[in-house]
Design a protein around this motif. Structure first.
Motif, PDB file in Angstrom:
ATOM      1  N   PRO A 147      -0.532  -5.094  -0.025  1.00 32.78           N
ATOM      2  CA  PRO A 147       0.630  -4.200   0.059  1.00 32.78           C
ATOM      3  C   PRO A 147       1.018  -3.849   1.495  1.00 32.78           C
ATOM      4  CG  PRO A 147      -1.346  -3.002  -0.613  1.00 32.78           C
ATOM      5  CD  PRO A 147      -1.724  -4.444  -0.587  1.00 32.78           C
ATOM      6  N   ASN A 148       2.252  -3.412   1.664  1.00 32.03           N
ATOM      7  CA  ASN A 148       2.700  -2.920   2.972  1.00 32.03           C
ATOM      8  C   ASN A 148       2.039  -1.595   3.289  1.00 32.03           C
ATOM      9  OD1 ASN A 148       4.498  -4.523   4.539  1.00 32.03           O
ATOM     10  ND2 ASN A 148       6.023  -4.321   2.918  1.00 32.03           N
ATOM     11  N   THR A 149       1.750  -1.386   4.579  1.00 34.71           N
ATOM     12  CA  THR A 149       1.113  -0.135   5.020  1.00 34.71           C
ATOM     13  C   THR A 149       1.941   0.419   6.166  1.00 34.71           C
ATOM     14  OG1 THR A 149      -0.142  -1.141   6.813  1.00 34.71           O
ATOM     15  CG2 THR A 149      -1.134  -1.233   4.618  1.00 34.71           C
ATOM     16  N   TYR A 183      -6.847   2.481   0.828  1.00 31.72           N
ATOM     17  CA  TYR A 183      -5.536   2.620   1.478  1.00 31.72           C
ATOM     18  C   TYR A 183      -4.773   1.305   1.364  1.00 31.72           C
ATOM     19  CZ  TYR A 183      -2.086   3.009   5.236  1.00 31.72           C
ATOM     20  OH  TYR A 183      -0.917   2.999   5.955  1.00 31.72           O
ATOM     21  N   PRO A 184      -3.463   1.241   1.103  1.00 27.86           N
ATOM     22  CA  PRO A 184      -2.527   2.361   1.025  1.00 27.86           C
ATOM     23  C   PRO A 184      -2.441   3.014  -0.360  1.00 27.86           C
ATOM     24  CG  PRO A 184      -1.336   0.301   0.853  1.00 27.86           C
ATOM     25  CD  PRO A 184      -2.772  -0.058   1.014  1.00 27.86           C
ATOM     26  N   THR A 186      11.245  -3.539  -0.642  1.00 27.88           N
ATOM     27  CA  THR A 186      10.670  -4.616  -1.447  1.00 27.88           C
ATOM     28  C   THR A 186      11.287  -5.929  -1.016  1.00 27.88           C
ATOM     29  OG1 THR A 186      10.466  -3.136  -3.329  1.00 27.88           O
ATOM     30  CG2 THR A 186      10.312  -5.492  -3.810  1.00 27.88           C
ATOM     31  N   LYS A 217       1.967  -5.267   9.193  1.00 26.94           N
ATOM     32  CA  LYS A 217       2.236  -4.252   8.163  1.00 26.94           C
ATOM     33  C   LYS A 217       1.414  -4.415   6.894  1.00 26.94           C
ATOM     34  CE  LYS A 217       6.595  -2.144   9.220  1.00 26.94           C
ATOM     35  NZ  LYS A 217       7.357  -2.847  10.253  1.00 26.94           N
ATOM     36  N   ARG A 218       1.001  -5.657   6.589  1.00 25.39           N
ATOM     37  CA  ARG A 218       0.273  -5.853   5.324  1.00 25.39           C
ATOM     38  C   ARG A 218      -1.175  -5.385   5.469  1.00 25.39           C
ATOM     39  NH1 ARG A 218       2.462  -8.863   1.272  1.00 25.39           N
ATOM     40  NH2 ARG A 218       4.612  -9.429   1.752  1.00 25.39           N
ATOM     41  N   GLY A 241       7.634   4.217   4.934  1.00 22.20           N
ATOM     42  CA  GLY A 241       7.381   2.776   5.087  1.00 22.20           C
ATOM     43  C   GLY A 241       7.175   2.039   3.778  1.00 22.20           C
ATOM     44  N   LYS A 242       7.349   2.757   2.638  1.00 24.58           N
ATOM     45  CA  LYS A 242       7.054   2.127   1.348  1.00 24.58           C
ATOM     46  C   LYS A 242       8.310   1.815   0.540  1.00 24.58           C
ATOM     47  CE  LYS A 242       2.483   4.176   1.311  1.00 24.58           C
ATOM     48  NZ  LYS A 242       2.449   5.396   2.145  1.00 24.58           N
ATOM     49  N   LYS A 302      16.050  -2.046  -0.351  1.00 19.53           N
ATOM     50  CA  LYS A 302      15.545  -0.945   0.483  1.00 19.53           C
ATOM     51  C   LYS A 302      16.073   0.393  -0.001  1.00 19.53           C
ATOM     52  CE  LYS A 302      15.225  -3.721   4.667  1.00 19.53           C
ATOM     53  NZ  LYS A 302      15.441  -3.824   6.111  1.00 19.53           N
TER      54      LYS A 302
END
Ligand code: AMP
Ligand code: GLY
Length: 420
Positions: free
Chosen positions: A223-225, A336-337, A154, A214-215, A150-151, A143
């Motif tokens: 990816p995470n959003t 997006y994202p 990992t 979140k995905r 929010g990105k 992190k």
């Protein structure tokens, strides 16, 4: 009373909507707001980071209370600036907001005050961090210390992935100053949920819990959003564990911040995970969650403005919630994202039975167009989550969202799927 809300997303739309229902609210302003917020508040064209202009505006317009939505102005000291100008503000000081703006700070606080969270180490040197992840093995979580929209997280399933994340953060400064340090953390498994509370010093008034998704894509793929949908209540989480989380996580965190000389005022958000070894903290935020707020405030029966005023006056408000379930889906711009287009026309929304909060929209010559990655939050309140989900998706299927996409599986996990 004149109220100022700061921010421009779906969260701020939900806040403004709720405030507009308060008999105590006179004029509501929102800076900078968006195309949907314009229906419930007067938009003020001042950027959320232009703190000096916001303070001047609040003085000139005799604002009685200001509510700050996003983390960036909080971590830049907006609440301190308002307070120094003698203005009432609901949001934490820059120092208290470190619970979100520095993951290393949050972890140290949790460790010092015995708040359950994943084991971790903080690194600023790549070689040391690499050696540590090799010792610990994968899966492991990397992190960025600071704010990264929010990105910065990992969840690495292999050492190679973890190494790449370390390299990007520490050697390539992918997140600038925010990744000058990283937190390397034990991987936790379990059901995630979000628990927010209205806080003033040691007064902690918990809200009902919610689950975010979140995905980007169905089946928690991609990816995470910032969050693609949410629902509340969360049947996978037993109520006694929620109460335990309030007494072992939220209250100790509020007390800890006070003890450290940085008492917290505002919304304290705990991102939690229900592991086999009990509920643990994934992260703290120093503000309302987005999109959790859109479902949680939809269940709030008490006057939101009254709650905030009571807290600021040092009283503990009584808060009641409806037993009804609320579930909502984010309509996002295609791409997006990653990269996406703005200015894409939205279909007419006033015919919908479901409720709509705007995230990234603006009015262009009277037409509503997209203005961000997350564009709309469309939700439904019903007697059960299943009813809310079925009627919402049925209605969404009858609309054409050209140039946009949304997840089709928000809230479709069953109670039996929960980790025991
Ligand atoms: P955050 O930005 O801290 O909320 O992290 C984003 C997402 O990464 C969380 O919602 C989790 O799904 C995942 N995550 C973060 N920390 C951990 C952890 N220690 N173990 C497993 N997953 C995690
Ligand atoms: N929904 C997660 C957040 O607001 O950070």
């Amino acid at each position: 009373m004149n109220i100022l809300v700061i921010g421009s997303g779906g969260r701020e739309h939900a806040i403004c909507q709720k405030l507009s229902e308060s008999p105590l609210a006179g004029h509501i302003y929102c800076a900078p707001g968006n195309g949907g917020i314009a229906e419930v508040a007067e938009l003020v064209p001042i950027n959320e980071m232009d703190i000096a202009s916001l303070v001047s505006f609040a003085r000139e317009h005799r604002i009685d209370a200001t509510i700050v939505g996003p983390e960036a102005p909080l971590s830049a000291g907006i609440a301190d600036a308002f307070q120094n100008a003698g203005l009432r503000v609901f949001g934490p000081s820059q120092n208290a907001a470190r619970i979100e703006s520095s993951k290393a700070f949050a972890k140290e606080l949790m460790q010092k005050y015995n708040i359950p969270t994943a084991d971790y180490r903080v690194f600023s040197q790549y070689e040391e961090a690499l050696q540590y992840i090799k010792e610990k093995g994968a899966p492991i979580v990397i992190k960025a210390d600071g704010l990264a929209a929010g990105k910065g997280v990992t969840v690495a399933m292999t050492i190679e992935e973890a190494q790449a994340a370390l390299q990007a953060a520490l050697l390539e400064q992918k997140f600038g100053e925010a990744s000058a340090q990283v937190v390397v953390e034990e991987f936790l498994e379990g059901e995630e949920f979000s628990l927010m509370a209205f806080v003033h010093g040691e007064t902690v008034c918990p809200m009902v819990i919610a689950r975010d998704h979140k995905r980007a894509y169905d089946g928690d793929k991609g990816p995470n959003t910032g969050g693609m949908g949410a629902y509340s209540p969360v049947p996978q989480i037993p109520q006694d564990e929620v109460e335990q989380a309030v007494s072992e996580i939220l209250i100790p965190a509020a007390k800890a911040l006070k003890k450290e000389g940085t008492p917290f005022t505002g919304v304290l958000y705990a991102g939690l995970i229900r592991t086999r070894a009990g509920v643990k903290v994934i992260e703290f935020n120093a503000r309302f969650g987005d999109p959790e707020t859109q479902v949680v405030l939809s269940r709030l029966k008490t006057d939101l403005l009254q709650i905030i005023l009571d807290l600021l006056d040092g009283k503990k408000p009584e808060i009641t919630w409806t037993d009804e379930a609320v579930l909502g889906v984010v309509i996002a711009s295609e791409g997006y994202p990653g990269t996406y287009q703005k200015g894409v026309q939205l279909p007419p929304l006033n015919e919908l039975e479901s409720f709509v909060f705007h995230s990234g929209t603006r009015l262009e010559n009277g037409r509503l167009v997209s203005n961000g990655g997350r564009v709309l939050f469309i939700g439904r309140k019903s007697s059960s989550l299943e009813c809310a989900r079925d009627s919402l998706y049925k209605e969404l299927a009858s609309c054409t969202f050209e140039g946009f996409f949304y997840r089709k599986d928000i809230g479709s996990r069953k109670k039996e799927d929960a980790v025991r």
